[in-house]
Design a protein around this motif. Sequence first.
Motif, PDB file in Angstrom:
ATOM      1  N   ILE A 232       3.505   2.050  -0.657  1.00  0.00           N
ATOM      2  CA  ILE A 232       2.545   1.082  -0.115  1.00  0.00           C
ATOM      3  C   ILE A 232       1.266   1.089  -0.941  1.00  0.00           C
ATOM      4  CG2 ILE A 232       1.122   0.518   1.892  1.00  0.00           C
ATOM      5  CD1 ILE A 232       3.345   1.546   3.673  1.00  0.00           C
ATOM      6  N   ALA A 233       0.857   2.293  -1.386  1.00  0.00           N
ATOM      7  CA  ALA A 233      -0.337   2.398  -2.240  1.00  0.00           C
ATOM      8  C   ALA A 233      -0.136   1.653  -3.553  1.00  0.00           C
ATOM      9  CB  ALA A 233      -0.655   3.869  -2.514  1.00  0.00           C
ATOM     10  N   LEU A 234       1.066   1.723  -4.111  1.00  0.00           N
ATOM     11  CA  LEU A 234       1.361   0.977  -5.330  1.00  0.00           C
ATOM     12  C   LEU A 234       1.297  -0.526  -5.079  1.00  0.00           C
ATOM     13  CD1 LEU A 234       4.296   3.069  -6.828  1.00  0.00           C
ATOM     14  CD2 LEU A 234       2.024   2.776  -7.817  1.00  0.00           C
ATOM     15  N   ALA A 235       1.807  -0.948  -3.919  1.00  0.00           N
ATOM     16  CA  ALA A 235       1.724  -2.364  -3.565  1.00  0.00           C
ATOM     17  C   ALA A 235       0.266  -2.807  -3.433  1.00  0.00           C
ATOM     18  CB  ALA A 235       2.474  -2.629  -2.258  1.00  0.00           C
ATOM     19  N   ALA A 236      -0.569  -1.933  -2.844  1.00  0.00           N
ATOM     20  CA  ALA A 236      -1.998  -2.245  -2.714  1.00  0.00           C
ATOM     21  C   ALA A 236      -2.652  -2.343  -4.081  1.00  0.00           C
ATOM     22  CB  ALA A 236      -2.691  -1.176  -1.873  1.00  0.00           C
ATOM     23  N   MET A 237      -2.252  -1.477  -5.009  1.00  0.00           N
ATOM     24  CA  MET A 237      -2.799  -1.521  -6.365  1.00  0.00           C
ATOM     25  C   MET A 237      -2.465  -2.847  -7.043  1.00  0.00           C
ATOM     26  SD  MET A 237      -1.548   0.738  -9.596  1.00  0.00           S
ATOM     27  CE  MET A 237       0.003  -0.185  -9.504  1.00  0.00           C
ATOM     28  N   ILE A 238      -1.227  -3.313  -6.870  1.00  0.00           N
ATOM     29  CA  ILE A 238      -0.811  -4.583  -7.468  1.00  0.00           C
ATOM     30  C   ILE A 238      -1.565  -5.739  -6.824  1.00  0.00           C
ATOM     31  CG2 ILE A 238       1.136  -6.164  -7.748  1.00  0.00           C
ATOM     32  CD1 ILE A 238       2.943  -3.647  -7.843  1.00  0.00           C
ATOM     33  N   PHE A 239      -1.644  -5.716  -5.496  1.00  0.00           N
ATOM     34  CA  PHE A 239      -2.357  -6.778  -4.783  1.00  0.00           C
ATOM     35  C   PHE A 239      -3.840  -6.776  -5.149  1.00  0.00           C
ATOM     36  CE2 PHE A 239      -4.086  -8.542  -0.655  1.00  0.00           C
ATOM     37  CZ  PHE A 239      -3.657  -9.842  -0.903  1.00  0.00           C
ATOM     38  N   GLY A 240      -4.384  -5.594  -5.438  1.00  0.00           N
ATOM     39  CA  GLY A 240      -5.785  -5.477  -5.849  1.00  0.00           C
ATOM     40  C   GLY A 240      -6.003  -5.719  -7.326  1.00  0.00           C
ATOM     41  N   ASN A 241      -4.936  -6.143  -8.022  1.00  0.00           N
ATOM     42  CA  ASN A 241      -5.013  -6.515  -9.437  1.00  0.00           C
ATOM     43  C   ASN A 241      -5.478  -5.355 -10.323  1.00  0.00           C
ATOM     44  OD1 ASN A 241      -4.499  -8.440 -11.416  1.00  0.00           O
ATOM     45  ND2 ASN A 241      -6.612  -9.159 -11.460  1.00  0.00           N
ATOM     46  N   TRP A 242      -4.985  -4.152 -10.020  1.00  0.00           N
ATOM     47  CA  TRP A 242      -5.276  -2.964 -10.830  1.00  0.00           C
ATOM     48  C   TRP A 242      -6.791  -2.739 -10.954  1.00  0.00           C
ATOM     49  CZ3 TRP A 242      -1.150  -6.104 -11.412  1.00  0.00           C
ATOM     50  CH2 TRP A 242       0.111  -5.501 -11.474  1.00  0.00           C
ATOM     51  N   CYS A 251      -5.790  -1.762   0.575  1.00  0.00           N
ATOM     52  CA  CYS A 251      -5.483  -0.591   1.408  1.00  0.00           C
ATOM     53  C   CYS A 251      -6.032  -0.760   2.819  1.00  0.00           C
ATOM     54  CB  CYS A 251      -6.047   0.676   0.768  1.00  0.00           C
ATOM     55  SG  CYS A 251      -5.176   1.204  -0.714  1.00  0.00           S
ATOM     56  N   LEU A 252      -7.205  -1.349   2.926  1.00  0.00           N
ATOM     57  CA  LEU A 252      -7.776  -1.610   4.257  1.00  0.00           C
ATOM     58  C   LEU A 252      -6.912  -2.594   5.036  1.00  0.00           C
ATOM     59  CD1 LEU A 252     -11.574  -1.821   3.355  1.00  0.00           C
ATOM     60  CD2 LEU A 252     -10.448  -0.031   4.697  1.00  0.00           C
ATOM     61  N   LEU A 253      -6.330  -3.561   4.325  1.00  0.00           N
ATOM     62  CA  LEU A 253      -5.422  -4.503   4.978  1.00  0.00           C
ATOM     63  C   LEU A 253      -4.190  -3.787   5.503  1.00  0.00           C
ATOM     64  CD1 LEU A 253      -4.655  -7.459   5.640  1.00  0.00           C
ATOM     65  CD2 LEU A 253      -3.639  -7.599   3.348  1.00  0.00           C
ATOM     66  N   PHE A 254      -3.618  -2.911   4.675  1.00  0.00           N
ATOM     67  CA  PHE A 254      -2.458  -2.140   5.118  1.00  0.00           C
ATOM     68  C   PHE A 254      -2.851  -1.164   6.224  1.00  0.00           C
ATOM     69  CE2 PHE A 254      -0.829  -3.091   0.736  1.00  0.00           C
ATOM     70  CZ  PHE A 254       0.254  -3.856   1.148  1.00  0.00           C
ATOM     71  N   GLY A 255      -4.048  -0.595   6.120  1.00  0.00           N
ATOM     72  CA  GLY A 255      -4.524   0.304   7.162  1.00  0.00           C
ATOM     73  C   GLY A 255      -4.666  -0.413   8.492  1.00  0.00           C
ATOM     74  N   LEU A 256      -5.132  -1.663   8.431  1.00  0.00           N
ATOM     75  CA  LEU A 256      -5.247  -2.463   9.655  1.00  0.00           C
ATOM     76  C   LEU A 256      -3.879  -2.706  10.267  1.00  0.00           C
ATOM     77  CD1 LEU A 256      -6.966  -4.147  11.602  1.00  0.00           C
ATOM     78  CD2 LEU A 256      -6.731  -6.077  10.026  1.00  0.00           C
ATOM     79  N   TYR A 279       5.506  -2.498   6.899  1.00  0.00           N
ATOM     80  CA  TYR A 279       6.481  -2.702   5.831  1.00  0.00           C
ATOM     81  C   TYR A 279       6.714  -4.193   5.571  1.00  0.00           C
ATOM     82  CZ  TYR A 279       7.050   2.164   7.002  1.00  0.00           C
ATOM     83  OH  TYR A 279       6.794   3.484   7.260  1.00  0.00           O
ATOM     84  N   ILE A 280       6.702  -4.984   6.629  1.00  0.00           N
ATOM     85  CA  ILE A 280       6.801  -6.436   6.442  1.00  0.00           C
ATOM     86  C   ILE A 280       5.586  -6.935   5.672  1.00  0.00           C
ATOM     87  CG2 ILE A 280       6.736  -8.655   7.641  1.00  0.00           C
ATOM     88  CD1 ILE A 280       8.417  -7.408   9.853  1.00  0.00           C
ATOM     89  N   LEU A 281       4.410  -6.427   6.027  1.00  0.00           N
ATOM     90  CA  LEU A 281       3.194  -6.832   5.317  1.00  0.00           C
ATOM     91  C   LEU A 281       3.274  -6.447   3.849  1.00  0.00           C
ATOM     92  CD1 LEU A 281       0.353  -8.011   5.414  1.00  0.00           C
ATOM     93  CD2 LEU A 281      -0.504  -5.746   6.017  1.00  0.00           C
ATOM     94  N   THR A 282       3.830  -5.267   3.556  1.00  0.00           N
ATOM     95  CA  THR A 282       3.982  -4.835   2.169  1.00  0.00           C
ATOM     96  C   THR A 282       4.828  -5.825   1.385  1.00  0.00           C
ATOM     97  OG1 THR A 282       3.830  -2.514   2.810  1.00  0.00           O
ATOM     98  CG2 THR A 282       4.777  -2.981   0.656  1.00  0.00           C
ATOM     99  N   MET A 283       5.952  -6.247   1.955  1.00  0.00           N
ATOM    100  CA  MET A 283       6.830  -7.200   1.271  1.00  0.00           C
ATOM    101  C   MET A 283       6.150  -8.550   1.087  1.00  0.00           C
ATOM    102  SD  MET A 283      10.649  -6.361   2.754  1.00  0.00           S
ATOM    103  CE  MET A 283      10.205  -6.583   4.492  1.00  0.00           C
ATOM    104  N   LEU A 284       5.424  -8.996   2.124  1.00  0.00           N
ATOM    105  CA  LEU A 284       4.730 -10.281   2.013  1.00  0.00           C
ATOM    106  C   LEU A 284       3.646 -10.240   0.944  1.00  0.00           C
ATOM    107  CD1 LEU A 284       4.371 -11.242   5.804  1.00  0.00           C
ATOM    108  CD2 LEU A 284       5.923 -12.241   4.105  1.00  0.00           C
ATOM    109  N   VAL A 285       2.919  -9.126   0.896  1.00  0.00           N
ATOM    110  CA  VAL A 285       1.857  -8.980  -0.101  1.00  0.00           C
ATOM    111  C   VAL A 285       2.433  -8.982  -1.506  1.00  0.00           C
ATOM    112  CG1 VAL A 285       0.227  -7.309  -1.064  1.00  0.00           C
ATOM    113  CG2 VAL A 285       0.133  -7.871   1.360  1.00  0.00           C
ATOM    114  N   LEU A 286       3.518  -8.235  -1.704  1.00  0.00           N
ATOM    115  CA  LEU A 286       4.137  -8.190  -3.026  1.00  0.00           C
ATOM    116  C   LEU A 286       4.686  -9.556  -3.422  1.00  0.00           C
ATOM    117  CD1 LEU A 286       5.995  -4.754  -3.015  1.00  0.00           C
ATOM    118  CD2 LEU A 286       4.028  -5.410  -4.384  1.00  0.00           C
TER     119      LEU A 286
END
Length: 308
Positions: A232-242, A251-256, A279-286
């Motif tokens: 999930i942290a890797l997904a957050a990194m990608i969504f945050g554009n590195w 990460c705050l979005l996933f934390g929520l 996990y659904i949010l992770t897939m949607l974000v990616l």
Amino acid sequence: MLEIIFAWETITSAIRMATPLAYASLGGVFSERTGVVNIALEGIMLFGAFFAAVGTYFFKNPLIGVLFSIIAGSIIAFIHAVVSIKFRVNQIVSGTALNMLAVGGTTFLSRLIFKAAGSSPHIEGFIHIDIPIISKIPGIGLIFRDLSPLIILMIVLVFLSQYILYRTAFGLRIRAVGENPQSADTLGVNVYKYRYIGVLISGILGGIGGAFLSLEHARVFVENMTGGRGFIALAAMIFGNWNPIGSLGACLLFGLAEALRMRLEGVGIPTQFIQMIPYILTMLVLAGAVGKSTPPSADGVPYEKEEI
């Protein structure tokens, strides 16, 4: 239900849930900015959580536990760095192997050291603190009360990392190595050195993220307690554009999502659906990030210095 979603308590819980993700995601930023994909963050967090519990249990001091987690995370990261940088093994394969090692290794060591299956004995975490003045404000003040020092450290490190990466010569070299290692090498930048540094930083930060889980979330180590948080942290990194601040926002979005999963239990929605939220949010974000986030050009590409 809306009262639960928009409650200050939910936001406070979201920050706590986001903290271990933010540490690991920030570590991923440093690693991938130098061109090394670090799928092993899941394993690094798990080893960090375990050795934080070991250090705290035997020395009765959570600071020692965090130090143990940093050492453990650094060792796993160093193995990944050597295999990926020196021997140019596929970085995904290397990271996956280390994740498997973490699951089996921590389970074996937990039963060997603590003489119990499933979890360690109870351990003490950090003494929580309130931020003066702000914590007294009704409503929003809840966010600044009863804070773990690791949460405060995480926020400081995110903004410090943003400054280092985009305002210092060191950060410029890190980004250059990940974007165009050949050009960086031509200008005298040691590509291998900076890649090792980036991966080791990810090990340090991922280890602290794991320590937060055992010292602050549970006050105990539980087998496989990371539960996919490294991914999930890797997904957050990608969504945050590195980007450090962008990764923190993700990460705050996933934390929520995780906080809502915990707070919505018992409100009439089937538990299975509630547990699926993060996990659904992770897939949607990616899925949404594909084509919109731009990784470093040399991310995941082994570098071999040309002989003259």
